[in-house]
Design a protein around this motif. Structure first.
Motif, PDB file in Angstrom:
ATOM      1  N   UNK A  25      27.246   4.170 -15.506  1.00 33.77           N
ATOM      2  CA  UNK A  25      26.792   4.275 -16.674  1.00 33.77           C
ATOM      3  C   UNK A  25      26.537   4.854 -17.650  1.00 33.77           C
ATOM      4  N   UNK A  26      25.619   5.597 -18.073  1.00 32.50           N
ATOM      5  CA  UNK A  26      23.756   5.749 -18.528  1.00 32.50           C
ATOM      6  C   UNK A  26      23.163   4.784 -18.487  1.00 32.50           C
ATOM      7  N   UNK A  27      23.808   3.948 -19.795  1.00 31.31           N
ATOM      8  CA  UNK A  27      22.397   2.939 -20.200  1.00 31.31           C
ATOM      9  C   UNK A  27      22.299   2.358 -19.304  1.00 31.31           C
ATOM     10  N   UNK A  28      23.154   1.818 -17.962  1.00 28.50           N
ATOM     11  CA  UNK A  28      22.988   0.620 -16.746  1.00 28.50           C
ATOM     12  C   UNK A  28      21.824   2.104 -15.971  1.00 28.50           C
ATOM     13  N   UNK A  29      21.639   3.208 -16.150  1.00 28.05           N
ATOM     14  CA  UNK A  29      20.808   4.298 -14.989  1.00 28.05           C
ATOM     15  C   UNK A  29      19.679   3.755 -16.097  1.00 28.05           C
ATOM     16  N   UNK A  30      19.677   3.937 -17.075  1.00 28.45           N
ATOM     17  CA  UNK A  30      18.266   4.057 -17.645  1.00 28.45           C
ATOM     18  C   UNK A  30      17.337   2.964 -17.979  1.00 28.45           C
ATOM     19  N   UNK A  31      18.827   1.058 -17.708  1.00 27.23           N
ATOM     20  CA  UNK A  31      17.676   0.482 -17.833  1.00 27.23           C
ATOM     21  C   UNK A  31      16.758   0.216 -16.065  1.00 27.23           C
ATOM     22  N   UNK A  32      18.049   0.627 -14.925  1.00 23.83           N
ATOM     23  CA  UNK A  32      17.096   0.819 -13.661  1.00 23.83           C
ATOM     24  C   UNK A  32      16.175   1.489 -13.721  1.00 23.83           C
ATOM     25  N   UNK A  33      16.240   2.117 -14.344  1.00 22.99           N
ATOM     26  CA  UNK A  33      15.191   3.143 -14.663  1.00 22.99           C
ATOM     27  C   UNK A  33      13.379   2.356 -14.699  1.00 22.99           C
ATOM     28  N   UNK A  34      14.152   1.451 -16.245  1.00 19.71           N
ATOM     29  CA  UNK A  34      13.196   1.096 -16.365  1.00 19.71           C
ATOM     30  C   UNK A  34      12.175  -0.031 -15.892  1.00 19.71           C
ATOM     31  N   UNK A  35      13.685  -0.740 -15.264  1.00 13.34           N
ATOM     32  CA  UNK A  35      12.901  -2.081 -14.858  1.00 13.34           C
ATOM     33  C   UNK A  35      11.541  -1.679 -13.538  1.00 13.34           C
ATOM     34  N   UNK A  36      12.493  -0.252 -12.137  1.00 10.77           N
ATOM     35  CA  UNK A  36      11.265   0.123 -11.265  1.00 10.77           C
ATOM     36  C   UNK A  36      10.588   0.354 -12.622  1.00 10.77           C
ATOM     37  N   UNK A  37      10.390   1.036 -13.199  1.00  6.64           N
ATOM     38  CA  UNK A  37       8.873   1.227 -14.017  1.00  6.64           C
ATOM     39  C   UNK A  37       8.089   0.225 -14.140  1.00  6.64           C
ATOM     40  N   UNK A  38       8.578  -0.914 -14.716  1.00  5.49           N
ATOM     41  CA  UNK A  38       7.753  -2.206 -15.051  1.00  5.49           C
ATOM     42  C   UNK A  38       7.392  -2.749 -13.185  1.00  5.49           C
ATOM     43  N   UNK A  42       3.644  -3.300 -12.439  1.00  3.09           N
ATOM     44  CA  UNK A  42       2.596  -4.846 -12.160  1.00  3.09           C
ATOM     45  C   UNK A  42       2.985  -4.559 -11.055  1.00  3.09           C
ATOM     46  N   UNK A  43       3.020  -3.663  -9.572  1.00  4.24           N
ATOM     47  CA  UNK A  43       1.933  -3.491  -7.881  1.00  4.24           C
ATOM     48  C   UNK A  43       0.838  -3.102  -8.636  1.00  4.24           C
ATOM     49  N   UNK A  44       1.122  -1.914  -9.463  1.00  2.00           N
ATOM     50  CA  UNK A  44       0.019  -1.301  -9.343  1.00  2.00           C
ATOM     51  C   UNK A  44      -1.262  -1.740  -9.776  1.00  2.00           C
ATOM     52  N   UNK A  49      -5.707  -5.260  -9.085  1.00  2.00           N
ATOM     53  CA  UNK A  49      -6.956  -6.870  -9.268  1.00  2.00           C
ATOM     54  C   UNK A  49      -7.644  -7.007  -7.892  1.00  2.00           C
ATOM     55  N   UNK A  50      -6.705  -6.721  -6.893  1.00  2.69           N
ATOM     56  CA  UNK A  50      -7.036  -7.371  -5.517  1.00  2.69           C
ATOM     57  C   UNK A  50      -8.570  -5.956  -5.153  1.00  2.69           C
ATOM     58  N   UNK A  51      -8.497  -5.067  -5.225  1.00  6.97           N
ATOM     59  CA  UNK A  51      -9.294  -4.289  -5.216  1.00  6.97           C
ATOM     60  C   UNK A  51     -10.580  -4.451  -6.031  1.00  6.97           C
ATOM     61  N   UNK A  52     -10.586  -4.591  -7.044  1.00  3.87           N
ATOM     62  CA  UNK A  52     -12.043  -5.468  -7.866  1.00  3.87           C
ATOM     63  C   UNK A  52     -12.541  -6.521  -7.097  1.00  3.87           C
ATOM     64  N   UNK A  53     -11.611  -7.770  -6.378  1.00  5.24           N
ATOM     65  CA  UNK A  53     -11.972  -8.619  -6.083  1.00  5.24           C
ATOM     66  C   UNK A  53     -13.109  -8.266  -5.136  1.00  5.24           C
ATOM     67  N   UNK A  54     -12.075  -7.009  -4.242  1.00  6.33           N
ATOM     68  CA  UNK A  54     -12.668  -7.277  -3.178  1.00  6.33           C
ATOM     69  C   UNK A  54     -14.661  -6.591  -3.289  1.00  6.33           C
ATOM     70  N   UNK A  55     -14.218  -5.423  -4.523  1.00  5.86           N
ATOM     71  CA  UNK A  55     -15.284  -4.400  -4.995  1.00  5.86           C
ATOM     72  C   UNK A  55     -16.389  -5.956  -5.047  1.00  5.86           C
ATOM     73  N   UNK A  56     -16.283  -6.646  -5.754  1.00  2.00           N
ATOM     74  CA  UNK A  56     -17.148  -8.317  -6.307  1.00  2.00           C
ATOM     75  C   UNK A  56     -17.741  -8.408  -4.850  1.00  2.00           C
ATOM     76  N   UNK A  57     -16.758  -9.421  -4.125  1.00  2.31           N
ATOM     77  CA  UNK A  57     -16.898  -9.973  -3.599  1.00  2.31           C
ATOM     78  C   UNK A  57     -18.413  -8.674  -1.912  1.00  2.31           C
ATOM     79  N   UNK A  58     -18.031  -8.153  -1.974  1.00  2.00           N
ATOM     80  CA  UNK A  58     -18.566  -6.624  -1.106  1.00  2.00           C
ATOM     81  C   UNK A  58     -20.245  -6.660  -1.898  1.00  2.00           C
ATOM     82  N   UNK A  59     -20.147  -6.574  -3.283  1.00  2.00           N
ATOM     83  CA  UNK A  59     -21.759  -6.847  -3.911  1.00  2.00           C
ATOM     84  C   UNK A  59     -22.248  -7.690  -3.423  1.00  2.00           C
ATOM     85  N   UNK A  60     -21.439  -9.065  -3.409  1.00  2.00           N
ATOM     86  CA  UNK A  60     -22.187 -10.436  -3.648  1.00  2.00           C
ATOM     87  C   UNK A  60     -23.177 -10.588  -1.733  1.00  2.00           C
TER      88      UNK A  60
END
Length: 114
Positions: A25-38, A42-44, A49-60
């Motif tokens: 089903x084309x709609x289901x495929x598009x929805x899976x693609x959208x969910x994967x992109x979301x 979120x992972x990105x 956030x993790x890298x920013x916290x790491x940088x700030x702790x190193x700066x301190x």
């Protein structure tokens, strides 16, 4: 037998090999693609956030080390002028109550250098 071949008693028809694609089903495929992109976004976001916290702790940590280095420089210039800083006097007399924290690190460093 027209264009088909006989192999091991089975008749093979010419054409594409492998699995035939299921009609998805084309709609289901598009929805899976959208969910994967979301999920990817979120992972990105979490990674950044993790890298920013790491940088700030190193700066301190860098700031703390610079302050400690500046303190040691001041002690050295004072000792070059013939003055003994009160922190070093406290370390030499064994009075640990006056100088806690970074001074205990310096006592270990001074004993190692002697």
């Amino acid at each position: 037998m027209d264009d088909s071949k006989m192999v091991g008693g089975k008749v093979k028809k010419p054409g594409k090999r492998g699995r035939k694609p299921a009609k998805i089903d084309l709609k289901a495929k598009l929805e899976r693609s959208r969910q994967s992109a979301r999920e990817c976004r979120a992972r990105k976001k979490l990674r950044y956030q993790y890298l920013e916290e790491l940088v700030s702790s190193k700066e301190r940590a860098i700031c703390a080390l610079r302050e400690e280095l500046e303190m040691y420089k001041q002690w050295c210039t004072a000792m070059d002028q013939g003055k003994i800083p009160s922190e070093i006097k406290a370390l030499l007399t064994g009075d640990e109550q006056k100088t806690q924290g970074s001074s205990t690190k310096s006592s270990k460093n001074n004993s190692n250098q002697s």
